[in-house]
Write an enzyme that holds these catalytic residues in place. Sequence first.
Site, PDB file in Angstrom:
ATOM      1  N   GLU A 296     -15.240  -0.608  13.346  1.00 40.27           N
ATOM      2  CA  GLU A 296     -15.773   0.726  13.008  1.00 40.27           C
ATOM      3  C   GLU A 296     -17.109   0.999  13.681  1.00 40.27           C
ATOM      4  O   GLU A 296     -17.448   2.136  13.956  1.00 40.27           O
ATOM      5  CB  GLU A 296     -15.886   0.869  11.485  1.00 40.27           C
ATOM      6  CG  GLU A 296     -14.527   0.816  10.840  1.00 40.27           C
ATOM      7  CD  GLU A 296     -14.312   1.817   9.720  1.00 40.27           C
ATOM      8  OE1 GLU A 296     -15.300   2.383   9.243  1.00 40.27           O
ATOM      9  OE2 GLU A 296     -13.136   2.010   9.345  1.00 40.27           O
TER      10      GLU A 296
ATOM     11  N   CYS B 278      -1.904   1.730   5.236  1.00 33.74           N
ATOM     12  CA  CYS B 278      -2.930   0.730   4.905  1.00 33.74           C
ATOM     13  C   CYS B 278      -2.260  -0.569   4.422  1.00 33.74           C
ATOM     14  O   CYS B 278      -1.458  -0.546   3.484  1.00 33.74           O
ATOM     15  CB  CYS B 278      -3.811   1.314   3.800  1.00 33.74           C
ATOM     16  SG  CYS B 278      -5.091   0.214   3.210  1.00 33.74           S
TER      17      CYS B 278
ATOM     18  N   ASP C 137      -4.117   6.237   4.651  1.00 38.16           N
ATOM     19  CA  ASP C 137      -4.851   4.976   4.809  1.00 38.16           C
ATOM     20  C   ASP C 137      -6.168   5.103   4.056  1.00 38.16           C
ATOM     21  O   ASP C 137      -6.585   6.201   3.679  1.00 38.16           O
ATOM     22  CB  ASP C 137      -5.123   4.717   6.299  1.00 38.16           C
ATOM     23  CG  ASP C 137      -5.922   3.435   6.517  1.00 38.16           C
ATOM     24  OD1 ASP C 137      -5.521   2.394   5.981  1.00 38.16           O
ATOM     25  OD2 ASP C 137      -6.975   3.485   7.186  1.00 38.16           O
ATOM     26  N   SER C 138      -6.826   3.976   3.868  1.00 38.24           N
ATOM     27  CA  SER C 138      -8.134   3.979   3.229  1.00 38.24           C
ATOM     28  C   SER C 138      -9.173   4.725   4.070  1.00 38.24           C
ATOM     29  O   SER C 138     -10.208   5.114   3.552  1.00 38.24           O
ATOM     30  CB  SER C 138      -8.600   2.538   3.024  1.00 38.24           C
ATOM     31  OG  SER C 138      -8.565   1.853   4.268  1.00 38.24           O
TER      32      SER C 138
ATOM     33  N   HIS D 186      -6.973  -2.038  11.446  1.00 39.06           N
ATOM     34  CA  HIS D 186      -8.005  -2.059  12.486  1.00 39.06           C
ATOM     35  C   HIS D 186      -7.760  -3.123  13.558  1.00 39.06           C
ATOM     36  O   HIS D 186      -8.330  -3.048  14.642  1.00 39.06           O
ATOM     37  CB  HIS D 186      -9.378  -2.325  11.879  1.00 39.06           C
ATOM     38  CG  HIS D 186      -9.924  -1.196  11.060  1.00 39.06           C
ATOM     39  ND1 HIS D 186      -9.255  -0.684   9.970  1.00 39.06           N
ATOM     40  CD2 HIS D 186     -11.081  -0.488  11.180  1.00 39.06           C
ATOM     41  CE1 HIS D 186      -9.984   0.294   9.438  1.00 39.06           C
ATOM     42  NE2 HIS D 186     -11.089   0.432  10.160  1.00 39.06           N
TER      43      HIS D 186
ATOM     44  N   CYS E  24      -3.668  -5.708   9.336  1.00 38.59           N
ATOM     45  CA  CYS E  24      -4.714  -4.743   8.964  1.00 38.59           C
ATOM     46  C   CYS E  24      -4.717  -3.653  10.021  1.00 38.59           C
ATOM     47  O   CYS E  24      -4.547  -3.930  11.216  1.00 38.59           O
ATOM     48  CB  CYS E  24      -6.073  -5.438   8.911  1.00 38.59           C
ATOM     49  SG  CYS E  24      -7.449  -4.303   8.660  1.00 38.59           S
TER      50      CYS E  24
HETATM   51  N1  DGL Z   1      -6.858  -0.007   6.107  1.00 42.16           N
HETATM   52  C1  DGL Z   1      -7.202  -1.320   5.611  1.00 42.16           C
HETATM   53  C2  DGL Z   1      -6.022  -2.273   5.794  1.00 42.16           C
HETATM   54  O1  DGL Z   1      -5.152  -2.071   6.625  1.00 42.16           O
HETATM   55  C3  DGL Z   1      -8.446  -1.856   6.279  1.00 42.16           C
HETATM   56  C4  DGL Z   1      -9.719  -1.141   5.884  1.00 42.16           C
HETATM   57  C5  DGL Z   1     -10.051  -1.299   4.407  1.00 42.16           C
HETATM   58  O2  DGL Z   1     -10.465  -2.399   3.976  1.00 42.16           O
HETATM   59  O3  DGL Z   1      -9.877  -0.345   3.691  1.00 42.16           O
HETATM   60  O4  DGL Z   1      -5.943  -3.244   5.102  1.00 42.16           O
END
Ligand code: DGL
Length: 281
Positions: free
Chosen positions: A166, A75, A12-13, A200, A198
């Site tokens: 976050e 992600c 993931d990011s 989060h 997403c």
């Molecule tokens: N992990 C990203 C997503 O699911 C969210 C956080 C980001 O913008 O990197 O899209």
Amino acid sequence: MKFNDFPIGIFDSGLGGLTVLKEIRKILPFEDLIYFGDTARVPYGNKSKETIIKYSSEILGFLTGIGVKIVVVACNTSSSLALEYLKDKADVPVFGVIEPGAKKAVRVSSGGNIAVIGTSATIKSRAYSAAIYKEIASLESDKSRLFGAAFKITEKACPLFVPLVEEGFADEEITKGVINHYLSSLFTEKPSCLVLGCTHYPILKDSISAQIGKNTEIIDSGVETAGAVKDYLERNGMLKTGTKKGCESFFVSDDVEKFKELGGKFLGRPIENVVLAEGIK
Ligand code: DGL
């Protein structure tokens, strides 16, 4: 070591993909998991397609270099913009989170309104709409246009949700206000389901659900992806052998301590085994 016993790679990011890892762990207790969080370069949600592909393919190289049997792109942003590229490049199967969420949305909505929320890059890509229409077409191949016409898909970017989560503001009044700001127009359309597109957003599920009402089913792409991964491993005889509890290791591109602290909150348990990855930044 047998190929089946290689770990599942998940990336993931940043730390959001831990919501996906958590779901995978729930239903695949014996698998070893390796997670990569690109904490040095998060967020991806406001970056260009070229940049997201570049970052994602570096991480793919990192995970396949360690040796994994499949890669899960946890992600949504990377799944929306880089998945096809990664699938072409990888010599192991690569899974994204969009298709499983889209499939579930079609199943539960049966022709009603489908709402999707995500980062700006995910929504701009229209990846969820494309996956939803693809699923509709595959179910109703000969009548796809008729069936498709009954569906209405509304996609909405909610860029403030990631920083609010976050910062640990998930249950604060300010977050309820932001949810209302982004989603009140969706709420009036009374969608039959809302896809949390997403990593989060599952953390905000209860607050979103309280506002949207119980007639809208909330779909967590992470839950659906975990199910799809398990199904794939079973169908292809790729489950790890034995019943020894699976182990987990975590790599990040920056700030091990912050990942441990915040990641523990995402996972709902302490995180050990976090290593700073060399060469990715
Ligand atoms: N992990 C990203 C997503 O699911 C969210 C956080 C980001 O913008 O990197 O899209």
